[in-house]
Design an enzyme around this catalytic site. Structure first.
Site, PDB file in Angstrom:
ATOM      1  N   ARG A   1      15.895  24.486  40.686  1.00 45.91           N
ATOM      2  CA  ARG A   1      17.630  25.310  40.163  1.00 45.91           C
ATOM      3  C   ARG A   1      16.900  26.242  38.508  1.00 45.91           C
ATOM      4  O   ARG A   1      17.580  27.739  38.173  1.00 45.91           O
ATOM      5  CB  ARG A   1      17.578  24.143  38.922  1.00 45.91           C
ATOM      6  CG  ARG A   1      19.221  24.291  38.806  1.00 45.91           C
ATOM      7  CD  ARG A   1      20.371  23.538  38.518  1.00 45.91           C
ATOM      8  NE  ARG A   1      19.648  22.291  38.385  1.00 45.91           N
ATOM      9  CZ  ARG A   1      18.957  21.817  37.116  1.00 45.91           C
ATOM     10  NH1 ARG A   1      19.865  22.873  35.943  1.00 45.91           N
ATOM     11  NH2 ARG A   1      18.807  20.956  36.990  1.00 45.91           N
TER      12      ARG A   1
ATOM     13  N   TYR B   1      39.483  40.706  42.700  1.00 45.22           N
ATOM     14  CA  TYR B   1      39.857  39.576  43.034  1.00 45.22           C
ATOM     15  C   TYR B   1      40.237  38.798  43.121  1.00 45.22           C
ATOM     16  O   TYR B   1      40.386  38.506  42.330  1.00 45.22           O
ATOM     17  CB  TYR B   1      38.175  39.721  43.090  1.00 45.22           C
ATOM     18  CG  TYR B   1      37.364  38.790  44.516  1.00 45.22           C
ATOM     19  CD1 TYR B   1      37.932  39.205  46.206  1.00 45.22           C
ATOM     20  CD2 TYR B   1      36.929  37.432  44.388  1.00 45.22           C
ATOM     21  CE1 TYR B   1      36.868  38.512  46.952  1.00 45.22           C
ATOM     22  CE2 TYR B   1      36.488  36.618  45.941  1.00 45.22           C
ATOM     23  CZ  TYR B   1      36.575  37.080  46.361  1.00 45.22           C
ATOM     24  OH  TYR B   1      35.991  36.218  48.109  1.00 45.22           O
TER      25      TYR B   1
ATOM     26  N   ASP C   1      32.535  43.787  37.335  1.00 47.06           N
ATOM     27  CA  ASP C   1      32.906  43.527  38.555  1.00 47.06           C
ATOM     28  C   ASP C   1      32.310  44.862  39.535  1.00 47.06           C
ATOM     29  O   ASP C   1      32.983  45.302  39.633  1.00 47.06           O
ATOM     30  CB  ASP C   1      33.615  42.712  39.409  1.00 47.06           C
ATOM     31  CG  ASP C   1      33.246  42.431  40.837  1.00 47.06           C
ATOM     32  OD1 ASP C   1      32.503  42.710  41.037  1.00 47.06           O
ATOM     33  OD2 ASP C   1      33.869  41.272  41.210  1.00 47.06           O
TER      34      ASP C   1
ATOM     35  N   LYS D   1      27.982  41.455  49.654  1.00 48.16           N
ATOM     36  CA  LYS D   1      28.619  42.219  50.472  1.00 48.16           C
ATOM     37  C   LYS D   1      27.270  43.058  50.851  1.00 48.16           C
ATOM     38  O   LYS D   1      27.112  43.487  51.836  1.00 48.16           O
ATOM     39  CB  LYS D   1      29.711  42.558  49.871  1.00 48.16           C
ATOM     40  CG  LYS D   1      30.743  41.484  48.914  1.00 48.16           C
ATOM     41  CD  LYS D   1      31.586  41.166  50.138  1.00 48.16           C
ATOM     42  CE  LYS D   1      32.466  39.681  49.177  1.00 48.16           C
ATOM     43  NZ  LYS D   1      33.083  39.823  48.992  1.00 48.16           N
TER      44      LYS D   1
HETATM   45  C1  LIG Z   1      34.270  38.772  47.907  1.00 46.38           C
HETATM   46  C2  LIG Z   1      33.816  39.758  46.110  1.00 46.38           C
HETATM   47  C3  LIG Z   1      33.782  38.749  45.125  1.00 46.38           C
HETATM   48  C4  LIG Z   1      33.604  36.871  44.732  1.00 46.38           C
HETATM   49  O1  LIG Z   1      31.983  36.949  46.093  1.00 46.38           O
HETATM   50  P1  LIG Z   1      32.424  35.704  47.115  1.00 46.38           P
HETATM   51  O2  LIG Z   1      29.915  36.142  46.782  1.00 46.38           O
HETATM   52  O3  LIG Z   1      32.004  36.036  48.188  1.00 46.38           O
HETATM   53  O4  LIG Z   1      31.882  34.294  45.800  1.00 46.38           O
HETATM   54  C5  LIG Z   1      33.651  38.905  43.704  1.00 46.38           C
HETATM   55  N1  LIG Z   1      34.078  39.615  43.216  1.00 46.38           N
HETATM   56  C6  LIG Z   1      34.609  41.099  44.396  1.00 46.38           C
HETATM   57  C7  LIG Z   1      34.782  41.797  43.736  1.00 46.38           C
HETATM   58  C8  LIG Z   1      33.844  40.454  45.672  1.00 46.38           C
HETATM   59  O5  LIG Z   1      34.521  41.312  46.774  1.00 46.38           O
END
Ligand SMILES: *Cc1c(COP(=O)(O)O)cnc(C)c1O
Length: 420
Positions: free
Chosen positions: A81, A135, A208, A233
């Site tokens: 962890r 998001y 983000d 992504k």
């Molecule tokens: C998909 C996404 C998230 C969340 O990510 P996960 O890996 O699905 O938990 C957060 N911010 C943005 C802009 C995203 O596209």
């Protein structure tokens, strides 16, 4: 290793351990993606890539060595962890791309968003100011979940800088959270101006960077305090692994790391390996995806069944010029949203069901193109009124452009759009 870490004498400490891989610091991102983080151990032989370290616990030749790792006097591993050699390799690669002092890998992008918000030091009574078309799950976290814990959440339109400054002045937010490119309407924010403004009012800024990726934008260099990525992504890119990361300054690392241990949102070694594997082709994939998106946006804009296309590379996009300045002028991301003429849920579903190549799926950034209906997926948590308020129309579709042949993708779209 950051200048900051060196000054603090933390050269072997945990922050720099998860920081920029100096061997590749000045190189092109394509080179960094292939090499950074790999072969950084202390053995006298190396595999070309880092193996998956499944062990949950780690031992040392002396108890003093283990104690030093526990006390964070030296970098190392004690329990998975806290990190594994595989997750550290990924963290070093990611920190190198984002130009951050340190990266903390997390079990998902949402775990990273949550960790960054907690790691910003929020406490009951503080205000978190979020951009209104971020998001969906992040929106809900700030707008609904945090308020249950006594924090205040406020969502605002970050494209309107004058209104935004008025809010900051009146509300003194503790944290400001936004995405450089918004979801699902692909609006582009004036990132440097918002960071400067938020700092003037004493807020911690979290960006983000998932949609823009370090290939188009490095928020750390623009002054962001914390950056998050859904590694799921573009960075991992193959639709087979869930992962996230938070990027921070060396001085903030200990607090975030403690939060990571307490929340337990650490990334598993198998996922770290797959993300690191995917990362190697990220620049190749992403440039191809961006170029394909440009072609598809132009195609959709000329299509009679389409009312409006949201893509910052088009001259018709309200922040086209800003996007060019912010993202380097050549590429504008690989997300294209569009509204069907007189579109509703039924029409959108007919399009999604008629697709032959593009997958009707709720994700983005993968090698395969996907298309989704934001009102029932990423933004399902928003009420009808909230959707209308953030400008999401009932005929809106959002496409993530993959690496398939753009002509095939356009053909697929033409076939599906003929159904409405
Ligand atoms: C998909 C996404 C998230 C969340 O990510 P996960 O890996 O699905 O938990 C957060 N911010 C943005 C802009 C995203 O596209």
């Amino acid at each position: 290793m950051s200048k900051m870490a060196r000054e603090e004498g933390a050269a072997t400490g945990p922050a720099s351990f998860r920081g920029v891989d100096e061997r590749y610091a000045g190189r092109n991102i394509a080179t960094q993606c292939v090499h950074a983080g790999e072969r950084a151990g202390e053995s006298d032989y190396y595999g070309s890539c880092t193996p998956v370290h499944h062990s949950t616990t780690f031992m040392y030749d002396s108890m003093q060595a283990l104690d030093d790792v526990f006390q964070r006097k030296r970098a190392g591993y004690v329990y998975s962890r806290f990190g594994t050699p595989t997750s550290t390799a990924l963290e070093r690669a990611l920190a190198t791309l984002e130009g951050a002092d340190a990266a903390l890998s997390c079990s998902s992008g949402m775990a990273a968003c949550h960790l960054a918000l907690l790691g910003a030091g929020v406490k009951a009574g503080d205000l978190v100011l979020g951009s209104s078309d971020i998001y969906g799950s992040t929106y809900q976290l700030i707008d609904t979940m945090f308020p249950r814990l006594g924090l205040r959440g406020l969502m605002a339109d970050f494209t309107d800088l004058i209104a935004l400054e008025r809010i900051m002045q009146a509300e003194s937010p503790r944290v400001v959270f936004f995405e450089a490119m918004t979801n699902p309407l692909i609006r582009v924010l004036d990132v440097p101006a918002i960071i400067k403004m938020a700092h003037r009012y004493g807020a911690t800024v979290i960006v983000d960077n998932t949609f823009t990726t370090p290939l188009l934008l490095q928020p750390v260099a623009l002054g962001a305090d914390l950056v998050v990525q859904s590694v799921t992504k573009y960075l991992a890119g193959h639709g087979d692994v869930l992962a996230g990361a938070v990027f921070c300054r060396a001085a903030d690392f200990d607090y975030l790391y403690t939060m990571l241990l307490q929340t337990g949102c650490s990334l598993g070694p198998q996922e770290a390996y797959m993300a690191l594997r995917g990362l190697k082709t990220f620049p190749l994939r992403f440039t191809r995806q961006c170029d394909g998106a440009m072609e598809i946006a132009r195609f959709l804009e000329a299509h009679p069944a389409v009312e409006r296309v949201h893509f910052p590379g088009l001259a018709s996009h309200p922040q086209h010029q800003l996007a060019g300045e912010l993202l380097g002028g050549k590429r504008f991301g690989a997300m294209v949203a569009f509204e069907l003429k007189q579109g509703d849920k039924q029409a959108a579903f007919r399009v999604l069901e008629a697709l032959q190549i593009i997958l009707p799926a709720t994700t983005l950034g993968d090698v395969h193109s996907t298309m989704m209906y934001p009102p029932h997926s990423s933004h399902a948590s928003l009420s009808r009124e909230e959707l209308a308020r953030v400008g999401i129309s009932p005929g809106l579709l959002r496409m993530s452009v993959g690496i398939e042949d753009p002509e095939d993708l356009k053909g697929d779209l033409a076939g599906a759009l003929a159904r409405v």
